[in-house]
Design an enzyme around this catalytic site. Structure first.
Site, mmCIF file in Angstrom:
data_model
loop_
_atom_site.group_PDB
_atom_site.id
_atom_site.type_symbol
_atom_site.label_atom_id
_atom_site.label_comp_id
_atom_site.label_asym_id
_atom_site.label_seq_id
_atom_site.Cartn_x
_atom_site.Cartn_y
_atom_site.Cartn_z
ATOM 1 N N HIS A 74 22.913 -4.648 21.114
ATOM 2 C CA HIS A 74 23.851 -5.250 22.075
ATOM 3 C C HIS A 74 25.229 -5.534 21.504
ATOM 4 O O HIS A 74 26.085 -6.068 22.200
ATOM 5 C CB HIS A 74 23.258 -6.522 22.689
ATOM 6 C CG HIS A 74 23.190 -7.682 21.736
ATOM 7 N ND1 HIS A 74 22.158 -7.870 20.863
ATOM 8 C CD2 HIS A 74 24.037 -8.716 21.524
ATOM 9 C CE1 HIS A 74 22.357 -8.978 20.149
ATOM 10 N NE2 HIS A 74 23.504 -9.511 20.532
HETATM 11 C C1 UD1 Z 1 26.606 -12.884 23.700
HETATM 12 C C2 UD1 Z 1 27.170 -13.407 22.395
HETATM 13 C C3 UD1 Z 1 26.477 -12.728 21.228
HETATM 14 C C4 UD1 Z 1 24.986 -12.888 21.325
HETATM 15 C C5 UD1 Z 1 24.489 -12.406 22.672
HETATM 16 C C6 UD1 Z 1 23.032 -12.738 22.786
HETATM 17 C C7 UD1 Z 1 29.536 -14.038 22.455
HETATM 18 C C8 UD1 Z 1 30.917 -13.642 22.108
HETATM 19 N N1 UD1 Z 1 28.604 -13.091 22.307
HETATM 20 O O1 UD1 Z 1 26.909 -11.489 23.790
HETATM 21 O O2 UD1 Z 1 26.914 -13.346 20.019
HETATM 22 O O3 UD1 Z 1 24.384 -12.145 20.297
HETATM 23 O O4 UD1 Z 1 25.197 -13.085 23.724
HETATM 24 O O5 UD1 Z 1 22.384 -12.037 23.773
HETATM 25 O O6 UD1 Z 1 29.313 -15.159 22.852
HETATM 26 N N2 UD1 Z 1 25.468 -10.026 31.432
HETATM 27 C C9 UD1 Z 1 24.612 -9.950 32.507
HETATM 28 N N3 UD1 Z 1 23.759 -11.005 32.735
HETATM 29 C C10 UD1 Z 1 23.734 -12.106 31.958
HETATM 30 C C11 UD1 Z 1 24.598 -12.173 30.865
HETATM 31 C C12 UD1 Z 1 25.464 -11.123 30.612
HETATM 32 O O7 UD1 Z 1 24.608 -8.986 33.251
HETATM 33 O O8 UD1 Z 1 22.911 -13.024 32.218
HETATM 34 C C13 UD1 Z 1 26.346 -8.869 31.161
HETATM 35 C C14 UD1 Z 1 27.710 -9.004 31.821
HETATM 36 O O9 UD1 Z 1 28.118 -7.748 32.223
HETATM 37 C C15 UD1 Z 1 28.586 -9.468 30.671
HETATM 38 C C16 UD1 Z 1 27.962 -8.784 29.476
HETATM 39 O O10 UD1 Z 1 26.571 -8.774 29.753
HETATM 40 O O11 UD1 Z 1 29.930 -9.121 30.845
HETATM 41 C C17 UD1 Z 1 28.217 -9.491 28.172
HETATM 42 O O12 UD1 Z 1 27.829 -10.866 28.239
HETATM 43 P P1 UD1 Z 1 28.498 -11.958 27.261
HETATM 44 O O13 UD1 Z 1 27.827 -13.266 27.419
HETATM 45 O O14 UD1 Z 1 29.983 -11.933 27.411
HETATM 46 O O15 UD1 Z 1 28.243 -11.385 25.825
HETATM 47 P P2 UD1 Z 1 26.935 -10.753 25.189
HETATM 48 O O16 UD1 Z 1 27.194 -9.321 24.891
HETATM 49 O O17 UD1 Z 1 25.750 -11.122 26.008
HETATM 50 N N1 UDP Z 2 14.602 -11.907 22.498
HETATM 51 C C1 UDP Z 2 13.712 -11.995 23.561
HETATM 52 N N2 UDP Z 2 13.570 -10.913 24.388
HETATM 53 C C2 UDP Z 2 14.228 -9.750 24.188
HETATM 54 C C3 UDP Z 2 15.126 -9.656 23.091
HETATM 55 C C4 UDP Z 2 15.300 -10.763 22.273
HETATM 56 O O1 UDP Z 2 13.073 -13.039 23.752
HETATM 57 O O2 UDP Z 2 14.045 -8.810 24.967
HETATM 58 C C5 UDP Z 2 14.811 -13.095 21.632
HETATM 59 C C6 UDP Z 2 14.518 -12.878 20.167
HETATM 60 O O3 UDP Z 2 13.158 -13.100 19.862
HETATM 61 C C7 UDP Z 2 15.436 -13.901 19.509
HETATM 62 C C8 UDP Z 2 16.636 -13.942 20.431
HETATM 63 O O4 UDP Z 2 16.191 -13.414 21.679
HETATM 64 O O5 UDP Z 2 14.804 -15.172 19.484
HETATM 65 C C9 UDP Z 2 17.779 -13.138 19.874
HETATM 66 O O6 UDP Z 2 18.790 -13.047 20.804
HETATM 67 P P1 UDP Z 2 19.894 -11.898 20.783
HETATM 68 O O7 UDP Z 2 19.415 -10.727 20.008
HETATM 69 O O8 UDP Z 2 20.290 -11.696 22.193
HETATM 70 O O9 UDP Z 2 21.116 -12.621 20.084
HETATM 71 P P2 UDP Z 2 21.593 -12.811 18.576
HETATM 72 O O10 UDP Z 2 20.501 -13.447 17.804
HETATM 73 O O11 UDP Z 2 21.983 -11.463 18.067
HETATM 74 O O12 UDP Z 2 22.809 -13.678 18.689
#
Ligand code: UD1
Ligand code: UDP
Length: 365
Positions: free
Chosen positions: A210
């Site tokens: 991601h």
């Molecule tokens: C965010 C965090 C990242 C973390 C990740 C965990 C920041 C800068 N990034 O990244 O550090 O590892 O979350 O998963 O805070 N979206 C949906 N549904 C949702 C949420 C997001 O469709 O419930 C889509 C939207 O199109 C959105 C995109 O995902 O624009 C990115 O979401 P965003 O929260 O901005 O950043 P992540 O890539 O999820």
């Molecule tokens: N996770 C989950 N379901 C998924 C993918 C991840 O429950 O399909 C959990 C995983 O076990 C961990 C957390 O989400 O506890 C990690 O989140 P993510 O990879 O989104 O973010 P990051 O740790 O990179 O910030």
């Protein structure tokens, strides 16, 4: 004493669960510790948010700021405005932020700018050194205004000392994400597709991607997945797709008989899969920590990590983002030459309790 606990994105929910449980325990024992759970709304899909509250028994948030998605500045702004409004209506005595997402930074700034509310950063001090990642900016900004640092490693402690933080503000407590892992392990659930995809213990791999560097570019995403499929010896690859990745994946259009693209999984199902996998391929931060504790080989498709102990102590190896690094790593895995790894210091399942006890002492409760 009123403590705000901030959570906005998937990894935050996993990190706050043990802190809430420990604060509730103190409160029930008569300590003057009360909390308000603030969900910023950064993640909002059921599979990225609500499911974690249900599975981990996290109480419903007292407030949801409903910030939603947006550019970095839009999202930061919406969260700051929403949280400031809440603090103006009713201030708190301590704001606890966790991790490194935009919600972490935005709420720490809002709290600090209102009457200098004390800020505690759980997972403070970690650094990747990669300023192209929004998380690194979030860490640096948050730590620059944090009062109390609850840290996961000695490397984090040293990073903080190197920027002039005094010892009395650094509390090496371990890792709340691992508290949750240990607590929930007996409840892990076999996912419904186990038989459908012919999964067997150590007979499949789990992958997640991601990071913008890997998934926002169609060619990069296509090449990475193609290399993983080619190197996988036909083992089933289970790929729960983050919403950020889902759109680009459709455009990149990679398909293979052993590649199973599925929706994000619940915590209990996801970690069941990791526990019995041959290996994990990921660019997540939290997953490298969980794989380390479960002793599962982990290949990280990033050039740097803010969690170096997952590599120096654990089972994680940084492959970088060049797709050509994938085949040699898989060769090593299939040759049975992957390192065994150990569990980092203080990752023992008791971090939430330590945090609550430190807070009790700091505030003389
Ligand atoms: C965010 C965090 C990242 C973390 C990740 C965990 C920041 C800068 N990034 O990244 O550090 O590892 O979350 O998963 O805070 N979206 C949906 N549904 C949702 C949420 C997001 O469709 O419930 C889509 C939207 O199109 C959105 C995109 O995902 O624009 C990115 O979401 P965003 O929260 O901005 O950043 P992540 O890539 O999820
Ligand atoms: N996770 C989950 N379901 C998924 C993918 C991840 O429950 O399909 C959990 C995983 O076990 C961990 C957390 O989400 O506890 C990690 O989140 P993510 O990879 O989104 O973010 P990051 O740790 O990179 O910030």
């Amino acid at each position: 004493m009123l403590i705000d606990i901030i959570a906005g994105a998937r990894p935050n929910f996993i990190k706050i669960a043990p802190i809430i449980a420990a604060i509730e325990q103190k409160r029930d024992a008569g300590v003057d510790m009360h909390y308000r759970l603030v969900h910023t709304g950064q993640h909002y899909d059921k599979k990225m948010s609500g499911d974690f509250f249900e599975q981990l028994n996290i109480p419903a948030p007292h407030h949801n700021l409903e910030a939603g998605s947006g550019t970095q500045a839009e999202q930061t702004g919406k969260i700051m405005i929403g949280y400031e409004k809440l603090l103006l209506e009713k201030p708190c005595d301590l704001c606890i932020v966790v991790g490194d997402v935009t919600s972490t930074m935005a709420c720490s700034i809002a709290a600090k700018k209102i009457n200098n509310i004390k800020v505690a950063h759980v997972e403070g001090g970690i650094r990747s050194g990669d300023w192209t990642m929004p998380e690194e900016i979030n860490r640096i900004v948050t730590d620059s205004i944090t009062d109390y640092f609850f840290t996961t490693s000695n490397v984090a402690n040293n990073n903080l000392k190197n920027i002039g933080v005094t010892n009395d503000r650094i509390f090496f407590v371990g890792n709340t994400m691992i508290d949750t892992l240990y607590k929930q392990m007996p409840r892990f659930r076999q996912p419904f597709f186990w038989e459908q995809y012919d999964l067997t213990e150590k007979g499949y791999m789990v992958m997640t991607l991601h990071r913008p560097n890997n998934v926002d570019n169609k060619e990069q995403l296509h090449e990475l997945i193609t290399e993983i499929v080619n190197a996988s010896n036909g083992l089933p690859l289970i790929f729960p797709v983050h919403p950020r990745t889902a759109k680009m994946l459709e455009i990149a259009g990679v398909q293979a008989p052993n590649l199973h693209v599925i929706e994000p999984l619940g915590y209990l199902e996801f970690n069941y899969l990791v526990k019995y996998a041959k290996a994990v391929v990921t660019d997540s931060g939290g997953i490298t920590e969980e794989a380390t504790v479960m002793g599962i080989p982990c290949m990280t498709l990033r050039d740097s990590t803010e969690r170096p102990e997952t590599c120096t102590v654990g089972t994680n190896e940084l492959l970088g983002t060049d797709p050509r690094s994938i085949a040699p790593a898989f060769k090593k895995l299939f040759a049975g030459e992957w390192k065994k790894g150990d569990i980092p210091k203080m990752w023992d399942g008791k971090t939430g309790e330590r945090i609550a006890t430190h807070i009790q002492q700091i505030f003389s409760l």
